[in-house]
Design a protein around this motif. Structure first.
Motif, PDB file in Angstrom:
ATOM      1  N   PHE A 166     -89.887  46.653  -4.022  1.00  0.00           N
ATOM      2  CA  PHE A 166     -89.930  48.176  -4.596  1.00  0.00           C
ATOM      3  C   PHE A 166     -90.666  48.137  -6.099  1.00  0.00           C
ATOM      4  CE2 PHE A 166     -86.994  52.090  -5.722  1.00  0.00           C
ATOM      5  CZ  PHE A 166     -87.938  52.790  -5.060  1.00  0.00           C
ATOM      6  N   PRO A 167     -91.965  48.442  -5.787  1.00  0.00           N
ATOM      7  CA  PRO A 167     -92.600  48.085  -7.137  1.00  0.00           C
ATOM      8  C   PRO A 167     -92.884  49.385  -7.595  1.00  0.00           C
ATOM      9  CG  PRO A 167     -94.027  48.169  -5.184  1.00  0.00           C
ATOM     10  CD  PRO A 167     -92.627  48.359  -4.767  1.00  0.00           C
ATOM     11  N   GLY A 168     -93.591  49.568  -8.720  1.00  0.00           N
ATOM     12  CA  GLY A 168     -94.007  50.830  -9.477  1.00  0.00           C
ATOM     13  C   GLY A 168     -93.097  51.586 -10.359  1.00  0.00           C
ATOM     14  N   SER A 169     -91.668  50.933 -10.502  1.00  0.00           N
ATOM     15  CA  SER A 169     -91.071  51.560 -11.378  1.00  0.00           C
ATOM     16  C   SER A 169     -90.351  52.947 -10.709  1.00  0.00           C
ATOM     17  CB  SER A 169     -91.075  51.720 -13.110  1.00  0.00           C
ATOM     18  OG  SER A 169     -92.352  52.666 -13.052  1.00  0.00           O
ATOM     19  N   SER A 170     -90.683  53.060  -9.487  1.00  0.00           N
ATOM     20  CA  SER A 170     -90.147  54.505  -8.897  1.00  0.00           C
ATOM     21  C   SER A 170     -88.775  54.404  -9.092  1.00  0.00           C
ATOM     22  CB  SER A 170     -90.743  54.241  -7.342  1.00  0.00           C
ATOM     23  OG  SER A 170     -92.056  54.156  -7.261  1.00  0.00           O
ATOM     24  N   ILE A 171     -87.939  53.404  -9.086  1.00  0.00           N
ATOM     25  CA  ILE A 171     -86.630  53.845  -9.287  1.00  0.00           C
ATOM     26  C   ILE A 171     -86.110  54.521 -10.574  1.00  0.00           C
ATOM     27  CG2 ILE A 171     -85.993  51.427 -10.524  1.00  0.00           C
ATOM     28  CD1 ILE A 171     -83.584  51.470  -8.474  1.00  0.00           C
ATOM     29  N   GLY A 172     -87.053  54.543 -11.553  1.00  0.00           N
ATOM     30  CA  GLY A 172     -86.853  55.429 -12.567  1.00  0.00           C
ATOM     31  C   GLY A 172     -86.849  56.749 -12.428  1.00  0.00           C
ATOM     32  N   ASN A 173     -87.403  57.233 -11.401  1.00  0.00           N
ATOM     33  CA  ASN A 173     -87.503  58.529 -10.842  1.00  0.00           C
ATOM     34  C   ASN A 173     -86.224  59.023 -10.302  1.00  0.00           C
ATOM     35  OD1 ASN A 173     -90.766  58.302 -10.205  1.00  0.00           O
ATOM     36  ND2 ASN A 173     -90.227  59.008 -12.001  1.00  0.00           N
ATOM     37  N   PHE A 174     -85.423  58.048 -10.044  1.00  0.00           N
ATOM     38  CA  PHE A 174     -84.057  58.419  -9.245  1.00  0.00           C
ATOM     39  C   PHE A 174     -83.027  58.785 -10.274  1.00  0.00           C
ATOM     40  CE2 PHE A 174     -84.294  55.287  -5.541  1.00  0.00           C
ATOM     41  CZ  PHE A 174     -85.366  56.016  -4.934  1.00  0.00           C
ATOM     42  N   THR A 175     -81.957  59.650 -10.211  1.00  0.00           N
ATOM     43  CA  THR A 175     -80.865  59.825 -11.234  1.00  0.00           C
ATOM     44  C   THR A 175     -80.126  58.514 -11.075  1.00  0.00           C
ATOM     45  OG1 THR A 175     -79.395  60.576  -9.232  1.00  0.00           O
ATOM     46  CG2 THR A 175     -80.687  62.339 -10.553  1.00  0.00           C
ATOM     47  N   PRO A 176     -79.219  58.202 -12.117  1.00  0.00           N
ATOM     48  CA  PRO A 176     -78.426  56.970 -12.227  1.00  0.00           C
ATOM     49  C   PRO A 176     -77.793  57.080 -10.825  1.00  0.00           C
ATOM     50  CG  PRO A 176     -78.324  58.095 -14.220  1.00  0.00           C
ATOM     51  CD  PRO A 176     -79.171  59.025 -13.379  1.00  0.00           C
ATOM     52  N   ALA A 177     -77.144  58.143 -10.500  1.00  0.00           N
ATOM     53  CA  ALA A 177     -76.209  57.903  -9.171  1.00  0.00           C
ATOM     54  C   ALA A 177     -77.087  57.743  -7.872  1.00  0.00           C
ATOM     55  CB  ALA A 177     -75.769  59.501  -8.762  1.00  0.00           C
ATOM     56  N   GLU A 178     -78.502  58.241  -7.804  1.00  0.00           N
ATOM     57  CA  GLU A 178     -79.288  57.939  -6.823  1.00  0.00           C
ATOM     58  C   GLU A 178     -79.889  56.564  -6.775  1.00  0.00           C
ATOM     59  OE1 GLU A 178     -81.566  62.474  -6.247  1.00  0.00           O
ATOM     60  OE2 GLU A 178     -82.336  60.599  -7.573  1.00  0.00           O
ATOM     61  N   ALA A 179     -79.975  55.971  -7.946  1.00  0.00           N
ATOM     62  CA  ALA A 179     -80.316  54.525  -8.221  1.00  0.00           C
ATOM     63  C   ALA A 179     -79.086  53.765  -7.836  1.00  0.00           C
ATOM     64  CB  ALA A 179     -80.727  54.264  -9.754  1.00  0.00           C
ATOM     65  N   ASP A 180     -78.047  53.925  -7.937  1.00  0.00           N
ATOM     66  CA  ASP A 180     -77.066  53.259  -7.648  1.00  0.00           C
ATOM     67  C   ASP A 180     -76.711  53.294  -6.152  1.00  0.00           C
ATOM     68  OD1 ASP A 180     -74.142  51.877  -8.374  1.00  0.00           O
ATOM     69  OD2 ASP A 180     -73.477  53.474  -6.991  1.00  0.00           O
ATOM     70  N   ALA A 181     -76.833  54.348  -5.438  1.00  0.00           N
ATOM     71  CA  ALA A 181     -76.770  54.601  -4.065  1.00  0.00           C
ATOM     72  C   ALA A 181     -78.011  53.656  -3.363  1.00  0.00           C
ATOM     73  CB  ALA A 181     -76.942  56.052  -3.782  1.00  0.00           C
ATOM     74  N   PHE A 182     -79.146  53.951  -3.758  1.00  0.00           N
ATOM     75  CA  PHE A 182     -80.229  53.070  -3.362  1.00  0.00           C
ATOM     76  C   PHE A 182     -80.000  51.642  -3.391  1.00  0.00           C
ATOM     77  CE2 PHE A 182     -83.969  50.277  -4.095  1.00  0.00           C
ATOM     78  CZ  PHE A 182     -84.553  50.263  -2.715  1.00  0.00           C
ATOM     79  N   LEU A 183     -79.402  50.960  -4.432  1.00  0.00           N
ATOM     80  CA  LEU A 183     -79.487  49.547  -4.834  1.00  0.00           C
ATOM     81  C   LEU A 183     -78.132  49.099  -3.787  1.00  0.00           C
ATOM     82  CD1 LEU A 183     -79.621  49.617  -8.615  1.00  0.00           C
ATOM     83  CD2 LEU A 183     -81.317  48.470  -6.747  1.00  0.00           C
ATOM     84  N   ARG A 184     -77.039  49.933  -3.626  1.00  0.00           N
ATOM     85  CA  ARG A 184     -76.053  49.649  -2.793  1.00  0.00           C
ATOM     86  C   ARG A 184     -76.624  49.422  -1.296  1.00  0.00           C
ATOM     87  NH1 ARG A 184     -70.824  49.630  -5.088  1.00  0.00           N
ATOM     88  NH2 ARG A 184     -71.171  50.486  -7.314  1.00  0.00           N
ATOM     89  N   LEU A 185     -77.336  50.343  -0.788  1.00  0.00           N
ATOM     90  CA  LEU A 185     -77.812  50.654   0.421  1.00  0.00           C
ATOM     91  C   LEU A 185     -78.808  49.130   0.731  1.00  0.00           C
ATOM     92  CD1 LEU A 185     -79.110  53.686   2.190  1.00  0.00           C
ATOM     93  CD2 LEU A 185     -80.576  51.659   2.364  1.00  0.00           C
ATOM     94  N   ALA A 186     -79.474  48.906  -0.472  1.00  0.00           N
ATOM     95  CA  ALA A 186     -80.607  47.828  -0.245  1.00  0.00           C
ATOM     96  C   ALA A 186     -79.779  46.396  -0.161  1.00  0.00           C
ATOM     97  CB  ALA A 186     -81.430  47.662  -1.411  1.00  0.00           C
TER      98      ALA A 186
END
Ligand code: AVI
Length: 320
Positions: A161-181
């Motif tokens: 998951f390149p590009g620092s795209s996770i930076g465009n997620f809210t903290p809650a979205e980042a947490d949800a994505f990381l849990r799913l991944a």
């Protein structure tokens, strides 16, 4: 004061589209805010490509240099038999640096992207340049539950998951994505690019480039509303605003009303007072340890880290 009607809808056919629904919701809430995903129509994607080449916008070139310098080292973390899953695959430029460092016959590549036509076109190009590479594209929103192709025995599933795209997620979205991944990459890991907290002047310049490309990218949301929804937002009614908000460790991008406005969208009228903004994007900056802590809470075990000499950007290996 009630401003005069500045924009009206000409009743374009897309008025029932998800964009129309989200724009109504965005303009109806306080403070006004819309998802950054609406930046990326044809014109917005082209503008983003131009941003990546700007002298002030360091993330793309810094991450590419890290991948160029350390791809072999990164690939050794993966192991010999890998199902490589790229989240939000896009143009498939960066993954080539990893593929070049991996044994061709040990890799199954699964690019995941919501835009089918773009994904398939990018896969065609990759297949031409990497004959024999097993490519299994998946058209899906990777932030929502999805089903990856089965991972054969003895093969590790590795996310990219390149590009620092996770930076465009809210903290809650980042947490949800990381849990799913972490769940779907269990037994493997995730290679992720993050943009680091740094001098505020460097950050400010990266989102306020002298050529005005980032401003055009931000304002393109309004162009898109004009084109797709027929809404006549006045061209001089908004200006680009981007600043670093240290309390949230993020760049915020807004469209700022230059005067009182009343905008009509599909029978509703939305008002802006002068200086009121539509929040269009946040771009979170992390410290390495802060991001590792976030990843750890989501189920990953922090591994190797690669950074540039300025420590402006980092690529992290996370075991799952
Ligand atoms: C895609 N994303 C990581 C970019 C960023 O830096 O947050 C989007 C962008 N917005 C303005 N410039 C670039």
């Amino acid at each position: 004061m009630t401003p005069e009607l500045d924009g009206h809808s000409t009743g374009a056919p897309a008025e029932n589209s998800p964009f129309a629904a989200d724009l109504h919701a965005a303009l109806g809430r306080t403070p006004k805010a819309i998802s950054p995903k609406y930046f990326y129509d044809e014109a917005g994607s082209r503008l983003f490509e131009q941003i990546c080449e700007l002298p002030e916008y360091y993330p793309t070139r810094t991450e590419l240099a890290l991948l160029q310098a350390h791809a072999a080292d990164m690939a050794t973390q993966f192991g010999p038999q890998v199902q490589l899953v790229e989240y939000g695959a896009g143009a498939l430029r960066k993954v080539r640096l990893l593929l070049d460092a991996m044994p061709r016959d040990g890799v199954q590549f699964v690019p995941v992207d919501i835009s089918g036509p773009h994904l398939l076109a990018a896969c065609d190009g990759l297949a031409t340049d990497y004959p024999g590479l097993a490519i299994q594209p998946l058209v899906a929103d990777f932030t929502r539950p999805h089903t990856l192709p089965p991972c054969p025995g003895g093969t590790r599933r590795v996310g990219f998951f390149p590009g620092s795209s996770i930076g465009n997620f809210t903290p809650a979205e980042a947490d949800a994505f990381l849990r799913l991944a972490a769940a779907e990459l269990a037994g493997g890991g995730l290679l992720i690019g993050i943009d680091l907290v740094k001098d505020h002047g460097v950050l400010h310049a990266a989102y306020n480039d002298a050529a005005g490309v980032t401003a055009a990218f931000n304002l393109n949301v309004l162009d898109r509303a004009r084109k797709e929804l027929g809404t006549e937002f006045p061209a001089d009614g908004f200006e680009h605003l981007a600043f670093y908000n240290p309390a949230y460790q993020r760049i915020e991008m807004h469209l700022c009303a230059t005067r009182p406005l009343a905008l009509q969208l599909g029978g509703e009228v939305y008002t802006f007072h002068e200086g009121e903004t539509l929040h269009t994007e946040h771009s979170h900056k992390y410290t390495v340890t802060g991001f590792q802590a976030l990843a750890q809470r989501a189920g990953f075990k922090p591994g190797q880290v690669w950074t540039d000499p300025n420590r402006w950007f980092a690529v992290l290996w996370l075991e799952s």
